[in-house]
Design a protein around this motif. Sequence first.
Motif, PDB file in Angstrom:
ATOM      1  N   ALA A 173       1.757  -4.549   2.810  1.00 22.36           N
ATOM      2  CA  ALA A 173       0.905  -6.176   4.153  1.00 22.36           C
ATOM      3  C   ALA A 173       1.254  -6.962   3.980  1.00 22.36           C
ATOM      4  O   ALA A 173       1.266  -8.213   4.473  1.00 22.36           O
ATOM      5  CB  ALA A 173      -0.608  -4.944   3.217  1.00 22.36           C
ATOM      6  N   MET A 191       1.366   4.453   1.248  1.00 18.76           N
ATOM      7  CA  MET A 191       1.209   5.184   2.710  1.00 18.76           C
ATOM      8  C   MET A 191       1.072   6.903   2.538  1.00 18.76           C
ATOM      9  O   MET A 191       2.399   6.844   2.973  1.00 18.76           O
ATOM     10  CB  MET A 191       1.783   4.988   4.357  1.00 18.76           C
ATOM     11  CG  MET A 191       1.376   3.342   3.634  1.00 18.76           C
ATOM     12  SD  MET A 191       0.101   2.653   5.117  1.00 18.76           S
ATOM     13  CE  MET A 191       0.916   3.455   6.375  1.00 18.76           C
ATOM     14  N   PHE A 205       4.184   0.418   1.954  1.00 23.79           N
ATOM     15  CA  PHE A 205       3.842   0.141   3.318  1.00 23.79           C
ATOM     16  C   PHE A 205       3.192  -1.588   2.642  1.00 23.79           C
ATOM     17  O   PHE A 205       2.471  -2.354   1.974  1.00 23.79           O
ATOM     18  CB  PHE A 205       3.171   0.061   3.625  1.00 23.79           C
ATOM     19  CG  PHE A 205       2.245  -0.467   5.181  1.00 23.79           C
ATOM     20  CD1 PHE A 205       3.225  -0.534   6.490  1.00 23.79           C
ATOM     21  CD2 PHE A 205       1.296  -1.292   5.043  1.00 23.79           C
ATOM     22  CE1 PHE A 205       3.188  -1.713   7.334  1.00 23.79           C
ATOM     23  CE2 PHE A 205       1.570  -2.775   6.164  1.00 23.79           C
ATOM     24  CZ  PHE A 205       1.938  -2.994   7.467  1.00 23.79           C
ATOM     25  N   VAL A 264      -2.244 -12.494  13.827  1.00 21.43           N
ATOM     26  CA  VAL A 264      -1.774 -11.711  15.131  1.00 21.43           C
ATOM     27  C   VAL A 264      -2.851 -10.099  14.169  1.00 21.43           C
ATOM     28  O   VAL A 264      -3.070 -10.595  12.882  1.00 21.43           O
ATOM     29  CB  VAL A 264      -1.223 -10.763  16.324  1.00 21.43           C
ATOM     30  CG1 VAL A 264      -0.344 -11.708  16.801  1.00 21.43           C
ATOM     31  CG2 VAL A 264       0.335 -10.115  15.270  1.00 21.43           C
ATOM     32  N   ASN A 265      -3.439  -9.622  15.049  1.00 24.24           N
ATOM     33  CA  ASN A 265      -3.396  -7.780  14.380  1.00 24.24           C
ATOM     34  C   ASN A 265      -2.410  -7.275  13.126  1.00 24.24           C
ATOM     35  O   ASN A 265      -0.930  -7.667  14.072  1.00 24.24           O
ATOM     36  CB  ASN A 265      -4.047  -6.585  15.473  1.00 24.24           C
ATOM     37  CG  ASN A 265      -5.753  -7.521  16.507  1.00 24.24           C
ATOM     38  OD1 ASN A 265      -5.222  -7.385  17.237  1.00 24.24           O
ATOM     39  ND2 ASN A 265      -6.437  -7.913  15.278  1.00 24.24           N
ATOM     40  N   GLY A 266      -3.493  -7.507  11.851  1.00 19.10           N
ATOM     41  CA  GLY A 266      -2.194  -6.245  11.087  1.00 19.10           C
ATOM     42  C   GLY A 266      -1.182  -7.163  10.070  1.00 19.10           C
ATOM     43  O   GLY A 266      -0.158  -7.177   9.181  1.00 19.10           O
ATOM     44  N   ALA A 267      -1.244  -8.752  10.655  1.00 20.26           N
ATOM     45  CA  ALA A 267      -0.231  -9.856   9.916  1.00 20.26           C
ATOM     46  C   ALA A 267      -0.466 -10.041   8.537  1.00 20.26           C
ATOM     47  O   ALA A 267      -0.038 -10.822   7.647  1.00 20.26           O
ATOM     48  CB  ALA A 267      -0.560 -11.043  10.563  1.00 20.26           C
ATOM     49  N   GLY A 268      -1.614  -9.773   8.125  1.00 17.10           N
ATOM     50  CA  GLY A 268      -2.283  -9.642   6.612  1.00 17.10           C
ATOM     51  C   GLY A 268      -3.064 -10.620   6.381  1.00 17.10           C
ATOM     52  O   GLY A 268      -3.372 -11.317   5.154  1.00 17.10           O
ATOM     53  N   LYS A 269      -3.907 -11.495   7.300  1.00 20.75           N
ATOM     54  CA  LYS A 269      -5.008 -11.869   7.031  1.00 20.75           C
ATOM     55  C   LYS A 269      -6.120 -11.902   6.416  1.00 20.75           C
ATOM     56  O   LYS A 269      -5.953 -12.274   5.009  1.00 20.75           O
ATOM     57  CB  LYS A 269      -6.023 -12.565   8.662  1.00 20.75           C
ATOM     58  CG  LYS A 269      -4.538 -12.956   9.455  1.00 20.75           C
ATOM     59  CD  LYS A 269      -5.181 -13.367  10.571  1.00 20.75           C
ATOM     60  CE  LYS A 269      -5.712 -12.946  11.614  1.00 20.75           C
ATOM     61  NZ  LYS A 269      -4.876 -11.278  11.711  1.00 20.75           N
ATOM     62  N   SER A 270      -6.355 -10.222   6.706  1.00 21.15           N
ATOM     63  CA  SER A 270      -7.728  -9.897   5.874  1.00 21.15           C
ATOM     64  C   SER A 270      -7.174  -9.299   4.570  1.00 21.15           C
ATOM     65  O   SER A 270      -7.943 -10.034   3.203  1.00 21.15           O
ATOM     66  CB  SER A 270      -8.288  -8.274   6.652  1.00 21.15           C
ATOM     67  OG  SER A 270      -8.655  -9.359   7.606  1.00 21.15           O
ATOM     68  N   THR A 271      -6.093  -9.326   4.345  1.00 20.08           N
ATOM     69  CA  THR A 271      -5.645  -8.694   2.835  1.00 20.08           C
ATOM     70  C   THR A 271      -5.514 -10.232   1.922  1.00 20.08           C
ATOM     71  O   THR A 271      -5.810  -9.671   1.232  1.00 20.08           O
ATOM     72  CB  THR A 271      -4.513  -8.236   3.130  1.00 20.08           C
ATOM     73  OG1 THR A 271      -4.159  -7.253   4.362  1.00 20.08           O
ATOM     74  CG2 THR A 271      -3.085  -7.518   1.309  1.00 20.08           C
ATOM     75  N   TYR A 273       1.104  -0.761   0.019  1.00 24.51           N
ATOM     76  CA  TYR A 273       0.070  -0.314   0.553  1.00 24.51           C
ATOM     77  C   TYR A 273       0.777   1.369  -0.348  1.00 24.51           C
ATOM     78  O   TYR A 273       1.958   1.042   0.555  1.00 24.51           O
ATOM     79  CB  TYR A 273      -0.873  -0.299   1.320  1.00 24.51           C
ATOM     80  CG  TYR A 273      -2.358  -0.511   1.500  1.00 24.51           C
ATOM     81  CD1 TYR A 273      -2.929  -0.623   0.486  1.00 24.51           C
ATOM     82  CD2 TYR A 273      -2.102  -2.075   1.952  1.00 24.51           C
ATOM     83  CE1 TYR A 273      -4.568  -1.441   0.245  1.00 24.51           C
ATOM     84  CE2 TYR A 273      -2.707  -2.857   2.306  1.00 24.51           C
ATOM     85  CZ  TYR A 273      -4.044  -3.269   1.476  1.00 24.51           C
ATOM     86  OH  TYR A 273      -5.257  -3.959   0.976  1.00 24.51           O
ATOM     87  N   HIS A 319      -9.111 -15.741  14.397  1.00 24.06           N
ATOM     88  CA  HIS A 319      -8.035 -15.302  16.353  1.00 24.06           C
ATOM     89  C   HIS A 319      -9.074 -16.267  16.825  1.00 24.06           C
ATOM     90  O   HIS A 319      -8.594 -16.913  17.857  1.00 24.06           O
ATOM     91  CB  HIS A 319      -8.289 -13.897  17.202  1.00 24.06           C
ATOM     92  CG  HIS A 319      -7.909 -12.951  15.768  1.00 24.06           C
ATOM     93  ND1 HIS A 319      -9.046 -12.138  15.246  1.00 24.06           N
ATOM     94  CD2 HIS A 319      -7.557 -12.977  15.749  1.00 24.06           C
ATOM     95  CE1 HIS A 319      -8.083 -11.150  15.011  1.00 24.06           C
ATOM     96  NE2 HIS A 319      -7.264 -11.107  15.212  1.00 24.06           N
TER      97      HIS A 319
HETATM   98  N1  ATP Z   1      -5.817  -0.175   2.111  1.00 28.57           N
HETATM   99  C1  ATP Z   1      -4.671   0.284   3.365  1.00 28.57           C
HETATM  100  N2  ATP Z   1      -4.194   1.192   3.227  1.00 28.57           N
HETATM  101  C2  ATP Z   1      -3.019   0.938   4.347  1.00 28.57           C
HETATM  102  N3  ATP Z   1      -2.404  -0.230   4.773  1.00 28.57           N
HETATM  103  C3  ATP Z   1      -3.630  -0.944   4.919  1.00 28.57           C
HETATM  104  C4  ATP Z   1      -4.617  -1.084   4.393  1.00 28.57           C
HETATM  105  N4  ATP Z   1      -5.392  -2.139   4.163  1.00 28.57           N
HETATM  106  C5  ATP Z   1      -4.443  -2.613   5.481  1.00 28.57           C
HETATM  107  N5  ATP Z   1      -3.503  -2.213   5.913  1.00 28.57           N
HETATM  108  C6  ATP Z   1      -2.492  -2.290   6.409  1.00 28.57           C
HETATM  109  O1  ATP Z   1      -1.885  -3.833   6.256  1.00 28.57           O
HETATM  110  C7  ATP Z   1      -2.063  -4.148   7.671  1.00 28.57           C
HETATM  111  C8  ATP Z   1      -2.430  -6.031   7.573  1.00 28.57           C
HETATM  112  O2  ATP Z   1      -3.765  -5.686   7.075  1.00 28.57           O
HETATM  113  P1  ATP Z   1      -5.182  -7.058   6.971  1.00 28.57           P
HETATM  114  O3  ATP Z   1      -5.854  -6.107   7.747  1.00 28.57           O
HETATM  115  O4  ATP Z   1      -4.532  -7.656   6.265  1.00 28.57           O
HETATM  116  O5  ATP Z   1      -4.403  -7.678   8.791  1.00 28.57           O
HETATM  117  P2  ATP Z   1      -4.879  -8.315  10.166  1.00 28.57           P
HETATM  118  O6  ATP Z   1      -4.407  -9.523   9.715  1.00 28.57           O
HETATM  119  O7  ATP Z   1      -6.519  -9.084   8.854  1.00 28.57           O
HETATM  120  O8  ATP Z   1      -6.020  -7.640  11.058  1.00 28.57           O
HETATM  121  P3  ATP Z   1      -6.851  -7.934  11.776  1.00 28.57           P
HETATM  122  O9  ATP Z   1      -6.140  -9.803  12.897  1.00 28.57           O
HETATM  123  O10 ATP Z   1      -7.140  -6.908  12.702  1.00 28.57           O
HETATM  124  O11 ATP Z   1      -8.167  -7.818  11.785  1.00 28.57           O
HETATM  125  C9  ATP Z   1      -2.257  -3.936   8.708  1.00 28.57           C
HETATM  126  O12 ATP Z   1      -0.623  -3.338   9.041  1.00 28.57           O
HETATM  127  C10 ATP Z   1      -2.632  -2.969   7.681  1.00 28.57           C
HETATM  128  O13 ATP Z   1      -2.460  -1.892   8.556  1.00 28.57           O
END
Ligand code: ATP
Length: 431
Positions: A51, A26, A49, A70-77, A24, A214
């Motif tokens: 992800a 930033m 950044f 953990v939070n922010g690991a990249g799962k949703s991405t 991404y 989680h």
């Molecule tokens: N559109 C975006 N622009 C910038 N950074 C992003 C964007 N979407 C996600 N990120 C960053 O990418 C990283 C991975 O995000 P992601 O949502 O995939 O994590 P996650 O493992 O699903 O976390 P969670 O368990 O909190 O849902 C995070 O640091 C998030 O801040």
Amino acid sequence: MSSELSTTHSRDPVIRVTNAGKTYRMYRQPADRLWQYLWPGRKPWFQDFVALEGVNLELRRGEVLGIVGVNGAGKSTLLQLVTGTIRPSHGEIETHGRVAAILELGSGFNPEFSGRENIYLNAATLGLSRAEIESRIDSIIEFAGIGLHIDQPVKTYSSGMVVRLAFSIATSVDADILIIDEALSVGDGAFRRRSFDRIMQIKQSGTTILFCSHVVFHVEAFCDRALWLHRGKVQKLGGVSEVLRPYEEFIDAYENDVNALPFGQNSAAGLADDSSPAMAAPPLGDARILSVRVWLDGQLGDELHGHSQASCLEVEVAFASDPKIPAPTAALVFSSENGKILGSSISHTQGLVFERAASGEGIARITVNRIPLNKGRYRVGVYLFCENGLHGYAMADPVAHIQLSHPGVEQGVLLLPGTWANGTDTAKTAA
Ligand SMILES: Nc1ncnc2c1ncn2[C@@H]1O[C@H](COP(=O)(O)OP(=O)(O)OP(=O)(O)O)[C@@H](O)[C@H]1O
């Protein structure tokens, strides 16, 4: 992204992720985006950044992959990349067949349209004909449990209603690939249970599932394989226990034990905290803890004193449940003061079905003789699960603390049930 299942041999991967990543841009402030657009040749106005980076993955038909991190690991991405709602910055994502998703972020609904109109839109986007949608729309509405609101604009819905509707659509379209992002903790107890049952049916029908949670316990119960992401990279990919054991150790260290909760569950995982006194009859499709009594060596209380490897703990859990659903199962959990699980006993593993009155009320009892814990203070907690020991209904943790004493100098939390003997007393030394 490819989408024809008919051309795919069943042994071929249904999902193939090759060296995929997402970066991404930033921007420090919104205006920098404009400067970048107007003045692209100059120094970049953003920072990259990463992800997600270098993910390789193949899933065949019917496989269920759990994704943890953990939070922010990249799962949703990763889930969004496979769903196709975002494009990879590098690498390739290939999917075969109909992909339906229940994503935490954004349901894909048009907020101005009614729930009913959104069902038509969503299902048509997923490739269903009008006749197919019409034949299922009543059951989609019924499962979502939105009632008359179905003809109101989605912008008037609560977030729970939106996810319930998204869940109902995504699980009604005969998807070849189902992507679930933390959706099992949505709604009240009855909805959670029904969604659990539905996902189990979908799994059994051979749909390929990507499941992010989680709740380690859910991943363990549902998935064939697991993927652990950390800081956007694959930390481990393999069999469920091969991935989850080191992940749990990492989580324990990561959270410094402070937030570790029994069974990897927290309130977001959908377990109602029943540590408060007796509650009214449970809602449909649910179960509740009414009261818990704990005895140590016959003494009733919630601050109890006893002796390691000698004291006897008895726990009695009175519960209420919807008599129309199977009887719940129960778990007893011993934890350290900082919440780390030290041991548990689950009625489901022992195959016991609790007897209930016609009203759905019953009492579960457990006895732990000669508690095998070393000296120290411990938490005692109880949990109610569905008949498969998967879906959590309620918890009361801690319900009591026990303080154990022991004269020995043994180290660690467990007192091993070993017996020392003279080497010459055994035949083994002669061999
Ligand atoms: N559109 C975006 N622009 C910038 N950074 C992003 C964007 N979407 C996600 N990120 C960053 O990418 C990283 C991975 O995000 P992601 O949502 O995939 O994590 P996650 O493992 O699903 O976390 P969670 O368990 O909190 O849902 C995070 O640091 C998030 O801040």
